[in-house]
Enzyme design. Structure first.
Site, PDB file in Angstrom:
ATOM      1  N   GLY A  11      13.525  -6.033 -10.281  1.00 51.22           N
ATOM      2  CA  GLY A  11      13.319  -4.396 -11.267  1.00 51.22           C
ATOM      3  C   GLY A  11      14.872  -3.344 -10.838  1.00 51.22           C
ATOM      4  N   ALA A  22      28.110   4.268  -2.751  1.00 43.92           N
ATOM      5  CA  ALA A  22      27.660   4.395  -1.304  1.00 43.92           C
ATOM      6  C   ALA A  22      28.949   3.294  -0.155  1.00 43.92           C
ATOM      7  CB  ALA A  22      26.652   4.828  -0.679  1.00 43.92           C
ATOM      8  N   ARG A  72      15.282 -11.302 -12.113  1.00 48.38           N
ATOM      9  CA  ARG A  72      14.970 -11.928 -11.959  1.00 48.38           C
ATOM     10  C   ARG A  72      14.954 -13.368 -11.811  1.00 48.38           C
ATOM     11  NH1 ARG A  72      11.360  -7.828 -10.275  1.00 48.38           N
ATOM     12  NH2 ARG A  72      10.208  -6.043 -11.859  1.00 48.38           N
ATOM     13  N   ASP A 103      11.270  -6.509  -2.664  1.00 49.45           N
ATOM     14  CA  ASP A 103       9.988  -7.753  -1.715  1.00 49.45           C
ATOM     15  C   ASP A 103      10.820  -8.954  -2.106  1.00 49.45           C
ATOM     16  OD1 ASP A 103       8.576  -7.389  -3.791  1.00 49.45           O
ATOM     17  OD2 ASP A 103       6.491  -7.590  -2.394  1.00 49.45           O
ATOM     18  N   THR A 126      13.245  -0.417  -4.502  1.00 50.80           N
ATOM     19  CA  THR A 126      11.931  -0.329  -5.819  1.00 50.80           C
ATOM     20  C   THR A 126      11.687   1.052  -6.363  1.00 50.80           C
ATOM     21  OG1 THR A 126       9.620  -1.475  -6.377  1.00 50.80           O
ATOM     22  CG2 THR A 126      10.751  -0.993  -4.579  1.00 50.80           C
ATOM     23  N   ASP A 128       8.471   1.593  -6.507  1.00 50.53           N
ATOM     24  CA  ASP A 128       7.016   0.294  -6.541  1.00 50.53           C
ATOM     25  C   ASP A 128       6.844   2.045  -4.648  1.00 50.53           C
ATOM     26  OD1 ASP A 128       6.628  -0.005  -8.931  1.00 50.53           O
ATOM     27  OD2 ASP A 128       7.083  -2.496  -7.160  1.00 50.53           O
ATOM     28  N   ASP A 130       7.018   0.722  -1.837  1.00 48.75           N
ATOM     29  CA  ASP A 130       5.783  -0.635  -1.565  1.00 48.75           C
ATOM     30  C   ASP A 130       6.124  -1.782  -0.434  1.00 48.75           C
ATOM     31  OD1 ASP A 130       7.600  -2.246  -2.445  1.00 48.75           O
ATOM     32  OD2 ASP A 130       6.469  -4.064  -4.032  1.00 48.75           O
ATOM     33  N   GLY A 171       3.646   0.130 -10.581  1.00 47.58           N
ATOM     34  CA  GLY A 171       3.446  -0.378  -9.603  1.00 47.58           C
ATOM     35  C   GLY A 171       3.472  -1.987  -8.197  1.00 47.58           C
ATOM     36  N   ARG A 172       2.951  -2.437  -9.529  1.00 50.86           N
ATOM     37  CA  ARG A 172       2.247  -3.850  -9.178  1.00 50.86           C
ATOM     38  C   ARG A 172       1.565  -4.010  -8.389  1.00 50.86           C
ATOM     39  NH1 ARG A 172       5.666  -7.996  -9.815  1.00 50.86           N
ATOM     40  NH2 ARG A 172       7.801  -7.086 -10.255  1.00 50.86           N
ATOM     41  N   GLU A 188      -7.685  14.292 -12.579  1.00 46.00           N
ATOM     42  CA  GLU A 188      -8.862  14.589 -12.094  1.00 46.00           C
ATOM     43  C   GLU A 188      -8.971  13.509 -11.059  1.00 46.00           C
ATOM     44  OE1 GLU A 188      -7.968  16.217 -14.396  1.00 46.00           O
ATOM     45  OE2 GLU A 188      -8.637  18.245 -14.186  1.00 46.00           O
ATOM     46  N   LYS A 213     -11.394  22.006 -15.946  1.00 47.07           N
ATOM     47  CA  LYS A 213     -10.286  22.435 -16.967  1.00 47.07           C
ATOM     48  C   LYS A 213     -11.625  21.835 -17.861  1.00 47.07           C
ATOM     49  CE  LYS A 213      -6.728  20.602 -14.134  1.00 47.07           C
ATOM     50  NZ  LYS A 213      -6.703  19.787 -13.394  1.00 47.07           N
TER      51      LYS A 213
END
Ligand code: F6P
Length: 322
Positions: A11, A22, A72, A103, A126, A128, A130, A171-172, A188, A213
């Site tokens: 992704g 860079a 992918r 990953d 990524t 995510d 993760d 976020g998988r 909330e 609220k």
């Protein structure tokens, strides 16, 4: 080491371009030849290479997505695809490869290393967040800022109508986007895969709680065991038929946009250190930043998903959302 290659895979994530820039400019500074492979591992299989110069990466630091494009690749999961990718590296006389991704990208790098002697290092790209071995992955900071911007807008309409909004974020399998954006947007509640039974606790809190609220924003991580925002809405509707409820799935907008300053700086630092790492004969490692220090984590450890969620952040989220 004379010739380096770079690719982005999996992704896309905002900040990947800053990282590519860079990598390219650091390589050129060290008089190394640098090429890119387009479309990630798929492009490596197909030998979609292009020569990169200073100019090739001009005016990209502010751009989302990846100028090298990504994919992918299913073929890269086969022995034949892996062998073709290894052949491409050999054919192009590549002495070192920088892969930018998550990953799946690092899992692919481990497999490729078994067929090729070319040293590979990785930069974590990524949204995510993760991966083990870095406080922030490339794309995460921009994504959470995109989420809070969207939730702030949803809050305006939610508060006007006294509505409950269930907002689903990406976020998988990880709830890190939900946690940080939930705190940042003053949600909330958040529902995340790392915390089980949170929907039951939410129902209890909603039954007993004094709320400040008239609107409510509940952020659900896509990987939460509840099964997503629509399922959560169904469950809550049964318990609270009086709620005027709406669902909003933020989706791929979370992957786009101009990277934040923090993203650009971190991505630059990682790309810069990827070349230094190759020059220091490092291989099979992900470049990360932990407590402002550059770190090198073996790919095998980076993808272990052992990152424990900060329990104090979760507690704080609960206290502040009252
Ligand atoms: O890994 C990044 C990510 O955006 C995840 O949060 C999400 O689950 C997935 O990619 C979506 O992938 P695709 O763009 O292939 O639908």
């Amino acid at each position: 080491m004379k010739k380096i290659a770079v690719l982005t895979s999996g992704g896309d994530a905002p900040g990947m371009n800053a990282c590519i820039r860079a990598v390219v400019r650091t390589a050129l500074y060290h008089n190394l030849e640098i090429i890119g492979f387009r479309h990630g591992y798929e492009g490596l299989i197909n030998n979609e290479n292009l020569q990169l110069q200073h100019k090739s990466v001009a005016n990209i630091i502010q751009r989302g997505g990846t100028i090298l494009k990504t994919s992918r690749s299913q073929r890269f999961r086969t022995d034949e695809g892996l062998q073709q990718a290894a052949n491409t590296l050999k054919k192009n006389n590549v002495d070192g490869l920088v892969v930018i991704g998550g990953d799946g990208t690092f899992t692919g790098a481990i497999a490729l290393s078994k067929l090729s002697n070319v040293p590979i290092v990785g930069c974590p790209g990524t949204i995510d967040n993760d991966l083990v071995g870095t406080d922030f992955t490339i794309g995460y900071d921009t994504a959470i800022n995109t989420v809070i911007d969207a939730v702030d807008k949803i809050r305006d309409t939610a508060e006007s109508h006294d509505r409950v909004f269930i907002v689903e974020v990406m976020g998988r399998d990880a709830g890190l986007i939900a946690l940080r954006s939930g705190i940042g947007a003053g949600a909330e509640a958040i529902l995340i895969p790392e915390s089980k039974n949170d929907i039951k606790e939410l129902i209890e809190r909603l039954k007993s709680g004094q709320r400040s609220k008239s609107s409510k924003i509940i952020i659900v991580a896509e990987g939460d065991e509840s099964g997503g925002a629509y399922k959560v809405a169904d469950i809550l509707k049964k318990e609270f038929p009086q709620f005027d409820m709406r669902v909003s799935i933020l989706g791929h907008m979370q992957r786009g946009g101009s990277p934040t300053c923090m993203e650009r700086v971190n991505a630059s630092l990682m790309g810069y250190n990827a070349i230094q790492a190759l020059l220091q004969n490092k291989q099979g490692v992900m470049i990360g930043i932990v407590n402002k220090q550059v770190t090198f984590t073996p790919f095998e450890n980076a993808i272990k998903h052992t990152q424990a969620l900060n329990a104090d952040m979760l507690k704080m989220m609960e206290i502040l959302s009252l």
